[in-house]
Design a protein around this motif. Structure first.
Motif, PDB file in Angstrom:
ATOM      1  N   ASN A  15       0.085 -30.996   7.357  1.00  0.00           N
ATOM      2  CA  ASN A  15       1.176 -30.246   6.738  1.00  0.00           C
ATOM      3  C   ASN A  15       1.050 -30.263   5.221  1.00  0.00           C
ATOM      4  O   ASN A  15       1.216 -29.227   4.562  1.00  0.00           O
ATOM      5  CB  ASN A  15       2.519 -30.828   7.176  1.00  0.00           C
ATOM      6  CG  ASN A  15       3.692 -30.064   6.628  1.00  0.00           C
ATOM      7  OD1 ASN A  15       3.636 -28.851   6.468  1.00  0.00           O
ATOM      8  ND2 ASN A  15       4.771 -30.763   6.343  1.00  0.00           N
ATOM      9  N   GLN A  16       0.726 -31.401   4.658  1.00  0.00           N
ATOM     10  CA  GLN A  16       0.561 -31.510   3.209  1.00  0.00           C
ATOM     11  C   GLN A  16      -0.636 -30.696   2.726  1.00  0.00           C
ATOM     12  O   GLN A  16      -0.577 -30.058   1.671  1.00  0.00           O
ATOM     13  CB  GLN A  16       0.406 -32.988   2.806  1.00  0.00           C
ATOM     14  CG  GLN A  16       1.612 -33.833   3.116  1.00  0.00           C
ATOM     15  CD  GLN A  16       2.869 -33.310   2.455  1.00  0.00           C
ATOM     16  OE1 GLN A  16       2.883 -33.029   1.265  1.00  0.00           O
ATOM     17  NE2 GLN A  16       3.916 -33.142   3.220  1.00  0.00           N
ATOM     18  N   ILE A  17      -1.703 -30.689   3.495  1.00  0.00           N
ATOM     19  CA  ILE A  17      -2.892 -29.904   3.132  1.00  0.00           C
ATOM     20  C   ILE A  17      -2.565 -28.418   3.129  1.00  0.00           C
ATOM     21  O   ILE A  17      -2.936 -27.686   2.202  1.00  0.00           O
ATOM     22  CB  ILE A  17      -4.055 -30.219   4.103  1.00  0.00           C
ATOM     23  CG1 ILE A  17      -4.531 -31.657   3.882  1.00  0.00           C
ATOM     24  CG2 ILE A  17      -5.203 -29.238   3.924  1.00  0.00           C
ATOM     25  CD1 ILE A  17      -5.477 -32.162   4.953  1.00  0.00           C
ATOM     26  N   VAL A  18      -1.855 -27.964   4.162  1.00  0.00           N
ATOM     27  CA  VAL A  18      -1.486 -26.544   4.253  1.00  0.00           C
ATOM     28  C   VAL A  18      -0.539 -26.161   3.118  1.00  0.00           C
ATOM     29  O   VAL A  18      -0.670 -25.082   2.527  1.00  0.00           O
ATOM     30  CB  VAL A  18      -0.871 -26.232   5.638  1.00  0.00           C
ATOM     31  CG1 VAL A  18      -0.280 -24.839   5.679  1.00  0.00           C
ATOM     32  CG2 VAL A  18      -1.919 -26.390   6.720  1.00  0.00           C
ATOM     33  N   LYS A  19       0.409 -27.032   2.773  1.00  0.00           N
ATOM     34  CA  LYS A  19       1.317 -26.753   1.650  1.00  0.00           C
ATOM     35  C   LYS A  19       0.546 -26.621   0.338  1.00  0.00           C
ATOM     36  O   LYS A  19       0.834 -25.741  -0.474  1.00  0.00           O
ATOM     37  CB  LYS A  19       2.368 -27.857   1.522  1.00  0.00           C
ATOM     38  CG  LYS A  19       3.481 -27.756   2.525  1.00  0.00           C
ATOM     39  CD  LYS A  19       4.501 -28.857   2.285  1.00  0.00           C
ATOM     40  CE  LYS A  19       5.616 -28.796   3.292  1.00  0.00           C
ATOM     41  NZ  LYS A  19       6.600 -29.878   3.079  1.00  0.00           N
ATOM     42  N   THR A  20      -0.431 -27.482   0.123  1.00  0.00           N
ATOM     43  CA  THR A  20      -1.243 -27.415  -1.093  1.00  0.00           C
ATOM     44  C   THR A  20      -2.028 -26.113  -1.146  1.00  0.00           C
ATOM     45  O   THR A  20      -2.083 -25.455  -2.190  1.00  0.00           O
ATOM     46  CB  THR A  20      -2.196 -28.625  -1.156  1.00  0.00           C
ATOM     47  OG1 THR A  20      -1.433 -29.823  -1.098  1.00  0.00           O
ATOM     48  CG2 THR A  20      -3.012 -28.596  -2.426  1.00  0.00           C
ATOM     49  N   ALA A  21      -2.616 -25.735  -0.019  1.00  0.00           N
ATOM     50  CA  ALA A  21      -3.359 -24.474   0.038  1.00  0.00           C
ATOM     51  C   ALA A  21      -2.436 -23.284  -0.229  1.00  0.00           C
ATOM     52  O   ALA A  21      -2.823 -22.332  -0.912  1.00  0.00           O
ATOM     53  CB  ALA A  21      -4.031 -24.320   1.402  1.00  0.00           C
ATOM     54  N   SER A  22      -1.205 -23.355   0.271  1.00  0.00           N
ATOM     55  CA  SER A  22      -0.275 -22.242   0.043  1.00  0.00           C
ATOM     56  C   SER A  22       0.146 -22.159  -1.423  1.00  0.00           C
ATOM     57  O   SER A  22       0.321 -21.064  -1.956  1.00  0.00           O
ATOM     58  CB  SER A  22       0.952 -22.367   0.951  1.00  0.00           C
ATOM     59  OG  SER A  22       1.774 -23.438   0.549  1.00  0.00           O
TER      60      SER A  22
END
Length: 63
Positions: A15-22
């Protein structure tokens, strides 16, 4: 109690990785720093981020 070893990326971390990518994508496409970038310019930015990560990884391993 037996401890289980998890393989892969835990859901919270993913979830944190996806938030950073977004956040990166949002700043790249809608940000004030680069007005109406082309696809080629977006690819250049992402490649620069990837290169910075590779360099950081190599520096970390040397210590």
């Amino acid at each position: 109690m037996e401890e289980k070893k998890m393989d892969g990326i835990p859901p919270y971390r993913m979830n944190q990785i996806v938030k950073t990518a977004s956040v990166i994508t949002e700043q790249l496409v809608n940000g004030r720093h680069l007005f109406q970038p082309t696809y080629h310019e977006c690819e250049i930015c992402i490649e620069l981020v990837a290169e910075a990560i590779r360099k950081s990884k190599n520096e970390y391993r040397r210590k």
